[in-house]
Design a protein around this motif. Structure first.
Motif, PDB file in Angstrom:
ATOM      1  N   PHE A  74       0.796  -1.221   0.000  1.00  0.00           N
ATOM      2  CA  PHE A  74       0.000   0.000   0.000  1.00  0.00           C
ATOM      3  C   PHE A  74       0.835   1.281   0.000  1.00  0.00           C
ATOM      4  O   PHE A  74       0.317   2.344  -0.318  1.00  0.00           O
ATOM      5  N   THR A  75       2.104   1.193   0.379  1.00  0.00           N
ATOM      6  CA  THR A  75       2.915   2.411   0.468  1.00  0.00           C
ATOM      7  C   THR A  75       3.765   2.654  -0.771  1.00  0.00           C
ATOM      8  O   THR A  75       4.546   3.608  -0.802  1.00  0.00           O
ATOM      9  N   ASP A  76       3.626   1.816  -1.789  1.00  0.00           N
ATOM     10  CA  ASP A  76       4.401   1.954  -3.028  1.00  0.00           C
ATOM     11  C   ASP A  76       3.410   1.965  -4.186  1.00  0.00           C
ATOM     12  O   ASP A  76       2.859   0.917  -4.549  1.00  0.00           O
ATOM     13  N   ASP A  77       3.176   3.126  -4.780  1.00  0.00           N
ATOM     14  CA  ASP A  77       2.128   3.253  -5.792  1.00  0.00           C
ATOM     15  C   ASP A  77       2.335   2.313  -6.974  1.00  0.00           C
ATOM     16  O   ASP A  77       1.391   1.667  -7.437  1.00  0.00           O
ATOM     17  N   ASP A  78       3.540   2.242  -7.499  1.00  0.00           N
ATOM     18  CA  ASP A  78       3.795   1.395  -8.669  1.00  0.00           C
ATOM     19  C   ASP A  78       3.604  -0.077  -8.322  1.00  0.00           C
ATOM     20  O   ASP A  78       2.970  -0.828  -9.079  1.00  0.00           O
ATOM     21  N   ALA A  79       4.164  -0.504  -7.205  1.00  0.00           N
ATOM     22  CA  ALA A  79       4.016  -1.901  -6.794  1.00  0.00           C
ATOM     23  C   ALA A  79       2.557  -2.230  -6.487  1.00  0.00           C
ATOM     24  O   ALA A  79       2.086  -3.342  -6.780  1.00  0.00           O
ATOM     25  N   PHE A  80       1.850  -1.268  -5.921  1.00  0.00           N
ATOM     26  CA  PHE A  80       0.433  -1.490  -5.620  1.00  0.00           C
ATOM     27  C   PHE A  80      -0.367  -1.717  -6.905  1.00  0.00           C
ATOM     28  O   PHE A  80      -1.150  -2.669  -6.990  1.00  0.00           O
ATOM     29  N   ARG A  81      -0.173  -0.867  -7.895  1.00  0.00           N
ATOM     30  CA  ARG A  81      -0.899  -1.042  -9.161  1.00  0.00           C
ATOM     31  C   ARG A  81      -0.564  -2.392  -9.792  1.00  0.00           C
ATOM     32  O   ARG A  81      -1.447  -3.077 -10.321  1.00  0.00           O
ATOM     33  N   ALA A  86      -3.660  -9.549  -8.496  1.00  0.00           N
ATOM     34  CA  ALA A  86      -3.688 -10.578  -7.453  1.00  0.00           C
ATOM     35  C   ALA A  86      -4.898 -10.399  -6.542  1.00  0.00           C
ATOM     36  O   ALA A  86      -5.507 -11.387  -6.091  1.00  0.00           O
ATOM     37  N   LEU A  87      -5.270  -9.151  -6.260  1.00  0.00           N
ATOM     38  CA  LEU A  87      -6.483  -8.911  -5.482  1.00  0.00           C
ATOM     39  C   LEU A  87      -7.707  -9.388  -6.258  1.00  0.00           C
ATOM     40  O   LEU A  87      -8.585 -10.057  -5.691  1.00  0.00           O
ATOM     41  N   ASP A  88      -7.773  -9.078  -7.543  1.00  0.00           N
ATOM     42  CA  ASP A  88      -8.913  -9.515  -8.351  1.00  0.00           C
ATOM     43  C   ASP A  88      -9.010 -11.039  -8.391  1.00  0.00           C
ATOM     44  O   ASP A  88     -10.107 -11.607  -8.342  1.00  0.00           O
ATOM     45  N   PRO A 108     -12.856 -10.232   2.659  1.00  0.00           N
ATOM     46  CA  PRO A 108     -11.473 -10.162   2.195  1.00  0.00           C
ATOM     47  C   PRO A 108     -10.643  -9.332   3.173  1.00  0.00           C
ATOM     48  O   PRO A 108     -10.984  -8.183   3.480  1.00  0.00           O
ATOM     49  N   THR A 109      -9.580  -9.928   3.664  1.00  0.00           N
ATOM     50  CA  THR A 109      -8.828  -9.345   4.763  1.00  0.00           C
ATOM     51  C   THR A 109      -7.576  -8.673   4.214  1.00  0.00           C
ATOM     52  O   THR A 109      -6.543  -9.307   4.014  1.00  0.00           O
ATOM     53  N   LEU A 110      -7.685  -7.381   3.963  1.00  0.00           N
ATOM     54  CA  LEU A 110      -6.569  -6.619   3.422  1.00  0.00           C
ATOM     55  C   LEU A 110      -5.516  -6.380   4.493  1.00  0.00           C
ATOM     56  O   LEU A 110      -5.830  -6.272   5.681  1.00  0.00           O
ATOM     57  N   ALA A 111      -4.277  -6.302   4.049  1.00  0.00           N
ATOM     58  CA  ALA A 111      -3.178  -5.986   4.973  1.00  0.00           C
ATOM     59  C   ALA A 111      -2.048  -5.352   4.179  1.00  0.00           C
ATOM     60  O   ALA A 111      -1.928  -5.556   2.971  1.00  0.00           O
ATOM     61  N   ASP A 112      -1.247  -4.600   4.878  1.00  0.00           N
ATOM     62  CA  ASP A 112      -0.066  -3.998   4.261  1.00  0.00           C
ATOM     63  C   ASP A 112       1.027  -5.047   4.115  1.00  0.00           C
ATOM     64  O   ASP A 112       1.164  -5.943   4.953  1.00  0.00           O
ATOM     65  N   SER A 113       1.818  -4.944   3.063  1.00  0.00           N
ATOM     66  CA  SER A 113       2.918  -5.892   2.854  1.00  0.00           C
ATOM     67  C   SER A 113       4.134  -5.589   3.711  1.00  0.00           C
ATOM     68  O   SER A 113       5.051  -6.411   3.791  1.00  0.00           O
ATOM     69  N   GLY A 135       3.680   9.203   3.305  1.00  0.00           N
ATOM     70  CA  GLY A 135       3.499   7.754   3.296  1.00  0.00           C
ATOM     71  C   GLY A 135       2.098   7.349   3.707  1.00  0.00           C
ATOM     72  O   GLY A 135       1.483   6.455   3.105  1.00  0.00           O
ATOM     73  N   TRP A 136       1.580   8.014   4.736  1.00  0.00           N
ATOM     74  CA  TRP A 136       0.207   7.729   5.161  1.00  0.00           C
ATOM     75  C   TRP A 136      -0.799   8.124   4.076  1.00  0.00           C
ATOM     76  O   TRP A 136      -1.804   7.429   3.875  1.00  0.00           O
ATOM     77  N   ASP A 137      -0.527   9.219   3.381  1.00  0.00           N
ATOM     78  CA  ASP A 137      -1.417   9.617   2.285  1.00  0.00           C
ATOM     79  C   ASP A 137      -1.468   8.524   1.212  1.00  0.00           C
ATOM     80  O   ASP A 137      -2.546   8.192   0.706  1.00  0.00           O
ATOM     81  N   ARG A 138      -0.303   7.990   0.862  1.00  0.00           N
ATOM     82  CA  ARG A 138      -0.264   6.922  -0.150  1.00  0.00           C
ATOM     83  C   ARG A 138      -1.005   5.686   0.339  1.00  0.00           C
ATOM     84  O   ARG A 138      -1.800   5.086  -0.398  1.00  0.00           O
ATOM     85  N   LEU A 139      -0.733   5.296   1.575  1.00  0.00           N
ATOM     86  CA  LEU A 139      -1.386   4.100   2.099  1.00  0.00           C
ATOM     87  C   LEU A 139      -2.906   4.267   2.093  1.00  0.00           C
ATOM     88  O   LEU A 139      -3.638   3.380   1.637  1.00  0.00           O
TER      89      LEU A 139
END
Length: 300
Positions: A74-81, A86-88, A108-113, A135-139
């Motif tokens: 969640f804290t890395d925009d490129d990696a998140f996209r 995988a979420l889908d 569905p139990t979301l969590a930060d990596s 960082g919190w804004d990105r998350l």
């Protein structure tokens, strides 16, 4: 309360052991049913099967899928996209399983990596570990995107505060809840590891809790790992997480508080285990029998 569930992680089946030979799903599902559990967590995505396979397995063992871990960077925009497919993929499994009991769909139990830095510093107490404002804004923005995807699939998300991630300590949980509208998976063991008190946390965040992971932990193990500069895996391998009543959780006080509250989610019993070759084969089942028996006073 929707019911009491068990979890594959209690049998050594989770992300930290996914590279090892795993027990067959039927073996664990049969044990959970026989021990008196109503539901089960997903385990590693795909382990329980997909589509008709997961529905057949759940139906054969009279269990409901209650949730499942999906961690995202969640804290890395490129990696998140890049991780959204995988979420889908996981959501397809959740929606298939939801057909078995639409009144109690899985969450569905979301969590930060997390990060290498956080994994090297379990407990989150060392200075310089927390996110800054950007960082919190990105998350928060990326959590909103993921939650929107979950809701578009007809399900409701929940978010797991977790050891060695950016949402671990009580202060980080406060910040997460202030910045998002997602319900909280409250994990008693991970809160102990993160420096919190489960009873205080339950009272503090109860209005946002929509999923409960009941877990006991020995904080002395964490203290040893931190002193020796060990990392996340050391916490698990040294069995910081133990059967209910063997750690620092005030089980009676906590369960009384749960049943005095308006909580209407699943109670998922977890005992994170990294199996050792020296373990007696029957140990894992006996531990889960003991966990179920420890809850008979509240969940007969």
């Amino acid at each position: 309360m929707k019911g009491i569930a068990g979890a594959p992680v209690s049998f050594g089946v989770f992300e930290l052991t996914a590279d090892q030979p795993l027990p067959e799903p039927e073996e664990i599902l049969a044990s959970l049913h026989d021990l008196g559990y109503d539901g089960v967590d997903l385990g590693p995505v795909g382990w329980l099967g997909r589509g008709d396979d997961i529905k057949r397995r759940l139906r054969d063992h009279d269990l409901v899928l209650v949730g499942g871990w999906v961690d995202l960077p969640f804290t890395d925009d490129d990696a998140f996209r890049a991780a959204l497919p995988a979420l889908d993929d996981a959501l397809e499994i959740f929606t298939a399983a939801a057909e078995l009991d639409p009144s109690r769909p899985p969450l569905p139990t979301l969590a930060d990596s997390g990060s290498d830095l956080r994994r090297a510093n379990p407990g989150g107490a060392a200075p310089g570990l927390s996110l800054d404002g950007a960082g919190w804004d990105r998350l928060a923005a990326n959590v909103a995107t993921a939650a929107g995807r979950v809701r578009a699939a007809g399900l409701e998300p929940t978010f797991h505060h977790h050891a060695c991630t950016y949402v671990e300590t009580p202060a980080e949980i406060d910040e997460f809840l202030a910045r998002t509208d997602v319900g909280l998976t409250f994990d008693t063991g991970h809160l102990l590891i993160g420096g919190g008190d489960p009873l205080e946390g339950w009272r503090r965040w109860g209005g946002r809790i929509n999923h409960l992971h009941l877990k006991d932990a020995r904080t002395s193990v964490l203290a040893d790992v931190v002193r020796e500069k060990g990392g996340m895996r050391d916490v698990w391998e040294r069995r910081a997480f133990v059967e209910l009543g063997a750690g620092d959780l005030d089980l009676d006080g906590f369960m009384d508080a749960v049943f005095a509250s308006a909580f209407d989610g699943w109670l998922v019993v977890e005992q994170d285990v990294v199996p050792s070759p020296s373990d007696p084969p029957e140990r894992v089942v006996e531990d889960q029998r003991a966990n179920r028996e420890a809850l008979r006073r509240w969940l007969p």
